[in-house]
Each structure stands twice: as C-alpha cells, then as structure tokens.
Design a protein around this motif. Structure first.
Motif, PDB file in Angstrom:
ATOM      1  N   GLY A 117      28.371  35.705  24.367  1.00  0.00           N
ATOM      2  CA  GLY A 117      28.645  34.818  23.244  1.00  0.00           C
ATOM      3  C   GLY A 117      27.415  34.498  22.416  1.00  0.00           C
TER       4      GLY A 117
ATOM      5  N   VAL B 119      34.517  38.731  24.271  1.00  0.00           N
ATOM      6  CA  VAL B 119      33.558  37.892  23.556  1.00  0.00           C
ATOM      7  C   VAL B 119      32.619  38.772  22.723  1.00  0.00           C
ATOM      8  CG1 VAL B 119      32.155  35.804  23.711  1.00  0.00           C
ATOM      9  CG2 VAL B 119      33.646  36.402  25.583  1.00  0.00           C
TER      10      VAL B 119
ATOM     11  N   TYR C 211      32.198  38.946  19.254  1.00  0.00           N
ATOM     12  CA  TYR C 211      32.529  38.361  17.959  1.00  0.00           C
ATOM     13  C   TYR C 211      32.262  39.325  16.796  1.00  0.00           C
ATOM     14  CZ  TYR C 211      32.748  33.981  20.623  1.00  0.00           C
ATOM     15  OH  TYR C 211      33.057  33.009  21.537  1.00  0.00           O
TER      16      TYR C 211
ATOM     17  N   ASP D 218      39.537  32.633  28.995  1.00  0.00           N
ATOM     18  CA  ASP D 218      38.935  33.221  27.799  1.00  0.00           C
ATOM     19  C   ASP D 218      39.255  32.419  26.552  1.00  0.00           C
ATOM     20  OD1 ASP D 218      37.756  35.643  28.902  1.00  0.00           O
ATOM     21  OD2 ASP D 218      39.821  36.186  29.354  1.00  0.00           O
TER      22      ASP D 218
ATOM     23  N   GLY E  64      36.700  30.478  24.096  1.00  0.00           N
ATOM     24  CA  GLY E  64      36.644  30.750  22.668  1.00  0.00           C
ATOM     25  C   GLY E  64      36.803  29.490  21.839  1.00  0.00           C
TER      26      GLY E  64
ATOM     27  N   GLN F  71      33.382  27.029  22.782  1.00  0.00           N
ATOM     28  CA  GLN F  71      32.028  27.557  22.961  1.00  0.00           C
ATOM     29  C   GLN F  71      31.036  27.059  21.907  1.00  0.00           C
ATOM     30  OE1 GLN F  71      30.853  31.103  21.520  1.00  0.00           O
ATOM     31  NE2 GLN F  71      28.945  31.023  22.654  1.00  0.00           N
TER      32      GLN F  71
ATOM     33  N   THR G  46      30.281  41.993  29.946  1.00  0.00           N
ATOM     34  CA  THR G  46      30.687  42.530  28.648  1.00  0.00           C
ATOM     35  C   THR G  46      31.163  43.970  28.796  1.00  0.00           C
ATOM     36  OG1 THR G  46      28.991  41.145  27.665  1.00  0.00           O
ATOM     37  CG2 THR G  46      29.927  42.838  26.276  1.00  0.00           C
TER      38      THR G  46
END
Lengths: 312, 405
Positions: free
Chosen positions: A70, A279, A281, B110, B114, B117, B393
């Motif tokens: 993030g 995540v 973005y 999640d 979102g 955050q 990720t």
C-alpha cells in the motif's frame, strides 16, 4: 430521411423572436446562464475533474524498493499501463463484448416493450401507467438482491434447469449459472429499464399520423417502421444504448455472482481485485483509466456515426 | 440531553476541542478534500514510504469519554433477536460504565483495509477503537505501525490466552493484538449427494463432482489446504516453488471446470441451492448451516491437515479510547464471557477455562470438536506462515490471476 421534415413548423421558428430582443437582454441572459451552470460546474470540478486527475496521478505511481504493502511514491511510471494491458486485455475485450451483446438483447426486448406502451396503447392512460410501473418495478429491490434471486432461479436444482434438461435443450450435465450466458442475461435484465425508458419517452411523442401516411402511400408495415418510426426514434435508441452499454461494460456484480472463474471475468472484477486484494493501486488506476478512455472513444465513434442533432 | 457529536471522528475531535465554528467549517472543508484525494489516490501513503515514519498514537481520552467503538464481522457476537441487543455487551456496560458501540463493519480483510488505509497511514481516528482482523492482515497492520501497543497491566485476563496463541510470529508477546476467535478451514460435503464422504483435498477432484466444487477466495485457506495436500509444511519455510506447484493444481481444476466458482462467504448459498456439493470452507459456517438447514452437511479436517486462522482484536493508531478498548478485551477474556460468545458463534474460543465455563451455559457444546478441538485436531491444524510484503504482493497477485481476476 425526407420524412423527418414532415412535421411542419411555423416559418421563422423561435429564433426570429429572439433576434428582435435588445443586446442588453441577450447579455443578461448570458450571465444568468453562467450563474445557473456554476453549481453544477463546481460539483463536476470537485467530484469528477479532480478525482480524474488524482486517478491519473495514481496510475503513474511507482513502488519504491523496500516499500511495504500500500506504499507508493509519485512518479511518471507509464510502464504501469503496458503491464496491465498486457495482462488484462482479454478481460477488457470480454467486457465490451458482453456489454455489446447485452445492449443488443436489451434493445430487441426493450424496443417492442416501449412501442407497445407508447404507441399501441396510446390514450389508454391507466394501462400505460401500470405497464410503466411494471418496467420500473425491479428498481424497488436492490441490484444485488435481484441478481442473487436469478442465481436461485437458475440454480442446478432450481425450477428452470431440470425442465430444460428434460426437454433436451440442455445436456444432462448442462447448467445455467456460472456461465457466460448467465452473465449476459444478468446484464441484459439489470439494464433493461435503462433501454426501455428513453425509447418510451421518445416514442411517446411520435406523431401516429406519419404511420398512417406510410400505409396511405402503400408502404408495408415493415417499410413504414424502417423508414418512419425507427429513424424518428433514433435519439431514444441512442440514449438507451448508451445508458445500457456504458454501465454494463464496467459492471462487475453480474460477472461475480453469475459467472465462473474461467471465462466470464469482466474488467470491473479485475480492477476490484487489483485494488483491494493485491493492493496494486497504480495498476487498478491504470485499468480504470484505460476503461474510461476506451468507452469514451467507442461512444464518440458511435454517436458520430448514428447520432442526431436532437441528442446533443 | 447533551448535543450529539457528529459521526465523523475527525469532526468530532474538532468539535470536542471547542474550536470556533468558522474554524471547524474550514477544517472540515480542507479535510473532506484531503480525504477525498487520499481515497482516490494515495498521496498520504507515498510519503510514508519515503521517510518510513509512522504516525504517533492518539492521546487517550478514555477517562473523560466512557465509550468504546468496536468494528467486527457479522454473526460474531452473542445476539438476542428478541431485544435486538448484544447481551454480553450490555453486561460489559453495566460492569464498567463504558458504553460500547458495536458495528458489523467488516466484511472482508481486504475491503476493510482498502477502506481505512489512507486514514490509518495519516494517523487519523477511523471512528473505531477496536478492529477485528485475520492473522495475516493483523500482521500487515502491525508491521505498518497502524496499531497501538496494548498495556497488558490493563488486561490481566489476557493470561487466559491459550498457550499456542501466546506467541505468534507477527506479534511477539501479543503486544498489539489479542485473539478474538479461531477456526479451521477444511472440506465439507453434502451428505446425500456424497454418501461416501471425502477424506482428502484431492477427493474434491473426483469426476462425479465435476462443476459442483467450490473453493474459498481467501488465498491462505485454499492455497494452504492445497499445499498441505502436496506435503508442504505451510507454517515452515516454503517458497515460491511450493506455492507455484499447488497454484498449478488450482489453475488446472478451474480450467477443467471441476471448480465451479471461487467464493467468499457466499459459498453457503450455493450449498443450500445445491449448486455446490463439496467445498473448501470454514468450520463455523458448516455448524451454523447445519443448525439452520437441518444437518445436511459434514465438515472434516483433510487427512493432510487443515489451516488454522484467528481473528485478532487491535486498537487502531488514531483511537482515543485505548484504555476502554483494553477494558473490553479484558472482559471478553473472562472464561464465562468467552464461553457465552462461543456458544453463539460456534468458533474456537481462545480463552483457557471457557470449556469449563461452558458446562453451565450449554453442556451440549462442551464436546463440540469445532468449538473445543481435541489436541489431536489441533496437531493437524496449521497456521499459514506470515509472508513478507513482496511475497504477499507477488503471491496474491498470482492467486487472483489464477482465479480469473
């Protein structure tokens, strides 16, 4: 298209009267116009233009080495676009294909519906009212709930599938939910009122004497429809198709609830998962931007080709 | 009657600080714009990445403001349908004088991340004093510095935490989190349609179940079970190679149409409608489904083992009611209160002594292996190891792609 000119307007038109007015009046009118636009302008600036720039900026962010989840740094990383396009062009194309089929289906279902209510039942106010309420009635329930209901209706053990199997319209292990067919049906169903209502609003003003004139001139019903009714209703058709196609191509509820995880994923689902799950973005923002641009290009081309002055 | 403070926590702070009206409006305007930009972009987070700084914990106003705001998942606290209230929370208020505002705000780790955050990164109050998130998300929040350190002196009952949960890799010594409930992810099937039952994860790939199998969209549970089946110790030191091998199994089963859909909580509806006959699922769900729909399904821990997950109570960085939050945690770590909750939610209680307390509350549940698992069952339950930021990720990106997103 000659027929279009048929409804005779008084010579000179409304413009003639305006010309007679003084210059000061015109100027004052101009200022009032701007003042009236101002609230809408500010709204659009705050809630559309600024977010679009923010979206654009985010889509170019980069992930600095060692950054945690993030955390991104402002940059001009145009590579983000190449990466997401390379990975997700099939979903993008599929979204437009599904939206196109759903729009066509909604047009085929919605046009006759609108025609029936607006032209055939003209003068029968009560019946018209009831039918209009029926068209809008699905909106009284939430979008998700309606789609969820279809899931139950189309379920393997539900009322539809066993019948279709017995009639051999579906193979013995065939199914309706979790298929591309179900997704397109869901899109068609959910956006049908957006197609029907603009066409209805347009056909409601149709001068039926033009249809009579068509048959007087020995045109068949189909020819009259093709040369008179349809061209006159084009603004409604264009508005309806746009109102269906644009939200349908960005939709992800139908694909998520009625689709599978193989060949029904639409771009909205990908954006959702890139944003919330991974995540990523910048990737999600780049995809959103691509979707927006693609729709803009498609819609511009469409309106240029089929659009009429009355629409814009 | 005191004037009601605005719901927005930032506005509330501003009003509480008794700023002039003009300043409040100015501040609110600026904040709305800022939070809007933050929600659309990630302006706040970008900075944090560069200087690595994390926001300081908020000042604790617990002594003046006797309230605590708690965000939790649905069906996760004893609820009285007749009165529309949470009996154990009311008892907490009676005992401590602290009003608890309970909200079922969390419907996914999640999505909740979102949602909050940007605010957490800026150290702002998100309007919640306790948030309840799963291990891996708790790990992320703690690592990012989004949580406040707990003062265990205020939570003496925390000593009742089960031995195996006392030291977790993402939060040594439980400085930032306490377990709320735990559960297994295993396999379940429709007893009528699959009379023989299932024993292994690979039994899900039987030809007669083609198109009638669903797995969870929670990566750690679905991949955890698949990797266990492939003989990987998911709590140990595995890497991308092991992950990829099991991901290939998942990809193939989706491509072959064996797996009908990959789902979150909504797999329950497909079990009810009959679209799904066998699933990878969460233990407590099946208990509740059987209770509501008449015992049609059976849950089992696969032979190769199951995953064990926990949800954790944490105090977010901007919360001004940490001491109140700690009082609430302390309350639910009392064995009697823990048993009250467990009797309703049907998940594994993390509190020692809850089983003994259950004798008085509902003796029929004392021997329920899904609430009070045996030591053998716990031996077969594994916790998916904490992933590094890059791994997370990478893996979740590829998992999402495998499940068609």
């Amino acid at each position: 298209m000659n027929v279009l000119a048929a409804p005779a307007k008084p010579a000179g038109g409304p413009g003639a009267a305006e010309k007679a007015g003084g210059k000061t009046l015109q100027r004052r009118r101009g200022r009032t116009g701007y003042l009236l636009i101002l609230p809408g302008f500010i709204f659009m600036l705050l809630f559309f233009v600024l977010p679009v720039f923010s979206l654009l900026a985010t889509s170019l962010y980069t992930k600095p080495p060692g950054a945690d989840i993030g955390q991104f740094a402002p940059a001009l990383e145009f590579g983000n676009y190449a990466v997401v396009l390379g990975s997700y062009w099939p979903e993008l194309l599929r979204s437009f294909a599904f939206a196109l089929v759903a729009t066509a289906a909604a047009l085929l279902i919605g046009y006759p519906m609108a025609y029936l209510v607006a032209v055939r039942l003209r003068g029968r106010k009560l019946l018209q009212g009831i039918l209009l309420v029926l068209i809008i009635a699905p909106f009284f329930t939430s979008f998700i709930l309606r789609t969820q209901a279809w899931k139950q209706i189309l379920a393997d053990e539900g009322p539809v599938v066993p019948v279709l199997r017995a009639l051999s319209l579906l193979p013995a292990d065939g199914r309706l939910t979790a298929t591309a067919f179900a997704v397109v049906c869901g899109l068609t169903y959910n956006f049908l009122p957006f197609m029907t209502l603009p066409i209805y609003a347009n056909l409601e003003r149709l001068d039926t004497r033009l249809i009579e004139a068509g048959s007087d001139l020995y045109a068949s019903g189909f020819t009259t429809f093709r040369t008179v009714t349809l061209p006159l209703s084009m603004p409604g058709v264009i508005a309806g198709t746009l109102l269906t196609f644009i939200p349908a191509s960005g939709d992800y509820v139908n694909a998520a609830l009625l689709g599978n995880n193989r060949d029904t994923t639409m771009i909205g689902q990908v954006i959702d998962s890139r944003f919330f799950r991974v995540v990523d973005y910048p990737g999600a923002a780049a995809l959103s931007f691509i979707l927006m641009l693609a729709i803009l290009v498609l819609v511009t081309a469409y309106v240029r080709r089929f659009g009429t002055k009355e629409l814009i | 009657m005191p004037k009601r403070l605005p719901d927005d926590p930032l506005l509330r702070r501003l009003v509480a600080a008794q700023l002039s009206r003009r300043k409040v409006l100015l501040g609110a305007g600026g904040l709305t714009l800022a939070s809007m930009l933050a929600a659309c972009g990630t302006s706040g987070t970008g900075k944090a990445a560069q200087d690595g700084a994390t926001a300081a914990a908020a000042e604790d106003l617990s002594a003046q403001e006797k309230e605590v705001n708690w965000a939790n998942w649905t069906l996760y606290l004893d609820y009285d349908e007749k009165t529309g209230s949470y009996p154990s929370l009311e008892a907490f208020t009676k005992a401590t004088g602290i009003t608890a505002n309970y909200s079922e705000d969390i419907d996914g780790n999640d999505t909740y991340f979102g949602k909050v955050q940007a605010q957490l990164a800026a150290g702002q109050d998100i309007g919640q004093d306790i948030i309840t998130l799963t291990d891996w998300m708790a790990a992320r929040l703690i690592r990012l510095g989004y949580t406040q350190e707990l003062d265990h002196a205020n939570i003496p009952n925390a000593a009742n935490l089960l031995q195996n949960l006392q030291d977790v890799d993402f939060d040594p010594g439980r400085a930032h989190s306490l377990t709320w409930q735990s559960g297994f992810a295993g396999i379940a099937w429709n007893k009528e349609a699959v009379p023989g039952g299932l024993r292994r994860v690979s039994d899900l790939w039987k030809p007669e179940l083609k198109g009638r199998v669903e797995v969870l969209d929670e990566m750690r549970d679905t991949m955890g079970l698949l990797m266990l089946e492939d003989g990987v110790d998911i709590a140990g030191s595995w890497g991308a190679a092991e992950f990829d091998k099991s991901l290939e199994v998942l990809t193939r089963q989706i491509a072959d149409g064996q797996i009908r859909q990959v789902k979150g909580n909504s797999y329950k509806e497909d079990l009810i409608s009959g679209d799904a006959l066998a699933v990878i699922c969460w233990s407590g769900d099946i208990t509740q489904l059987n209770f509501e729909e008449g015992g049609k399904w059976e849950f089992a821990i696969p032979e190769s083992g199951c995953t064990l997950w926990s949800d954790n109570l944490m105090v977010p960085v901007g919360s001004p009611h940490k001491a109140n939050a700690e009082a609430l945690m302390n309350y639910y770590y009392d064995p009697v209160n823990a048993a009250t909750v467990a009797a309703y939610v049907n998940y594994i209680s993390p509190v020692q002594g809850a089983r003994e307390a259950m004798e008085k509350i509902d003796p029929s549940l004392v021997d329920n292996p899904l609430i009070f698992p045996s030591d053998e069952d716990l031996q077969r339950a594994h916790v998916f190891r904490t992933l590094s930021a890059d791994e997370e990720t990478d893996f979740s990106g590829r998992f999402q792609q495998a499940i068609g997103n």
